[in-house]
Design a protein around this motif. Structure first.
Motif, mmCIF file in Angstrom:
data_model
loop_
_atom_site.group_PDB
_atom_site.id
_atom_site.type_symbol
_atom_site.label_atom_id
_atom_site.label_comp_id
_atom_site.label_asym_id
_atom_site.label_seq_id
_atom_site.Cartn_x
_atom_site.Cartn_y
_atom_site.Cartn_z
ATOM 1 N N GLU A 176 -4.177 3.819 10.658
ATOM 2 C CA GLU A 176 -4.881 4.623 9.725
ATOM 3 C C GLU A 176 -6.014 5.497 10.286
ATOM 4 N N ARG A 200 -0.208 2.216 6.795
ATOM 5 C CA ARG A 200 0.070 1.197 5.758
ATOM 6 C C ARG A 200 -0.491 1.099 4.388
ATOM 7 N N GLY A 201 -1.831 1.778 4.561
ATOM 8 C CA GLY A 201 -2.528 1.737 3.306
ATOM 9 C C GLY A 201 -1.758 2.373 2.158
ATOM 10 N N ALA A 257 1.091 1.781 0.794
ATOM 11 C CA ALA A 257 1.742 0.645 0.133
ATOM 12 C C ALA A 257 0.878 0.393 -1.183
ATOM 13 N N THR A 258 -0.339 0.760 -1.203
ATOM 14 C CA THR A 258 -1.394 0.293 -2.028
ATOM 15 C C THR A 258 -1.416 1.459 -3.017
ATOM 16 N N MET A 259 -0.748 2.652 -2.888
ATOM 17 C CA MET A 259 -0.845 3.771 -3.682
ATOM 18 C C MET A 259 0.124 3.888 -4.709
ATOM 19 N N SER A 260 0.003 4.245 -5.859
ATOM 20 C CA SER A 260 0.899 4.202 -6.739
ATOM 21 C C SER A 260 1.705 5.623 -6.816
ATOM 22 N N ALA A 303 5.684 3.131 0.567
ATOM 23 C CA ALA A 303 5.385 2.274 1.660
ATOM 24 C C ALA A 303 5.204 3.153 2.873
#
Length: 285
Positions: free
Chosen positions: A200, A239-240, A242-245, A249
């Protein structure tokens, strides 16, 4: 108003799009957000901007990808508690108007203006214009003019998402000096050399770097030129994502944000204006 012959107006899910196709390039703009979504130079037919396949293209929320307009503040630097005002300002979530379009020797020139420029967190009189030229290169200029009687200070960014084949094989050239690292509590660090990516990244380079080259497997693919700025922001969620709508991923592997920005505060006196420009040059590869 006469619309240039290279511009086609289309609508989908309540959003109006301008599709551009001329001998030099093709591209797309969303009037929601005043948002450039695509730029494909004709010399190689390769898309230079990245748009998330899960981006919201219905006006419900800002669009993930392309070139979002951040104004009159960058990130959450609006002087209030985080979340109290929209991140990156309020221009990227409103409908813009097409003021003019024309075909020139340099390509298709489009001028847009937002519906309003006064809002919670910014109560000044001004006029904002976005001037976009689709040609051998993509030129995007954000012009702010003080139409009031008092000076004001603001920040801004062209939050450009660039398409890359594989972030693990990407390097940047031309980036030097110090940067502030958001992921390390805003530590001030030296720019790495070589400038590659393995996790990141969220950095504000605090010098007005004029030319940056994106390399893929050590071959230059896109050049980013900047004017009227004081900073360059480099961002990849890794890899963050994956948390975003509105990202999948592994979407981070195909994008890198290189943002032309003003993060130190631009002050404009009454009657004066400031223009910040990002120019995207697709290099043959």
């Amino acid at each position: 108003m006469t619309i240039a012959s290279s511009v086609t107006v289309n609508e989908s899910q309540g959003i109006t799009f301008l599709d551009i196709d001329n001998p030099l390039a093709s591209g797309r703009i969303s009037l929601f957000g005043g948002h450039v979504l695509s730029y494909i130079p004709k010399h190689d037919g390769k898309e230079r901007l990245w748009l998330s396949p899960h981006a919201f293209l219905n006006g419900e929320r800002p669009i993930r990808g392309g070139i979002p307009v951040c104004w009159p503040w960058f990130s959450d630097d609006h002087g209030k508690e985080k979340g109290e005002l929209p991140s990156h300002g309020f221009l990227r979530s409103q409908v813009w108007q097409l003021k003019s379009s024309e075909d020139t020797d340099d390509g298709t020139r489009v001028v847009l203006t937002p519906s309003f420029t006064r809002g919670d967190g910014f109560e000044y009189d001004c006029k904002v214009s976005l001037i976009v030229v689709f040609g051998k290169c993509l030129s995007v200029s954000l012009e702010t003019r003080n139409t009031g009687i008092v000076p004001f200070t603001f920040n801004q960014a062209l939050h450009s998402y660039f398409a890359v084949p594989d972030i693990n094989k990407v390097s940047l050239e031309g980036v030097t000096g110090k940067y502030k690292d958001k992921l390390q509590n805003w530590a001030v660090l030296d720019t790495p050399s070589p400038y590659t990516f393995s996790g990141e990244t969220d950095r504000i380079h605090v010098e007005p770097i004029n030319t940056i080259t994106l390399n893929s497997e050590k071959r230059p693919v896109t050049e980013v030129q900047s004017q009227g700025h004081d900073s360059v922001v480099i961002w990849n969620p890794w890899r963050g994502a994956a948390t975003m709508s509105d990202m999948d991923a592994f979407g981070y592997t195909h994008m890198l944000c290189v943002e032309t920005a003003c993060t130190k505060g631009v002050t404009i006196e009454p009657g004066n204006s400031h223009t910040m420009t990002q120019t995207v040059i697709g290099l043959p590869h």
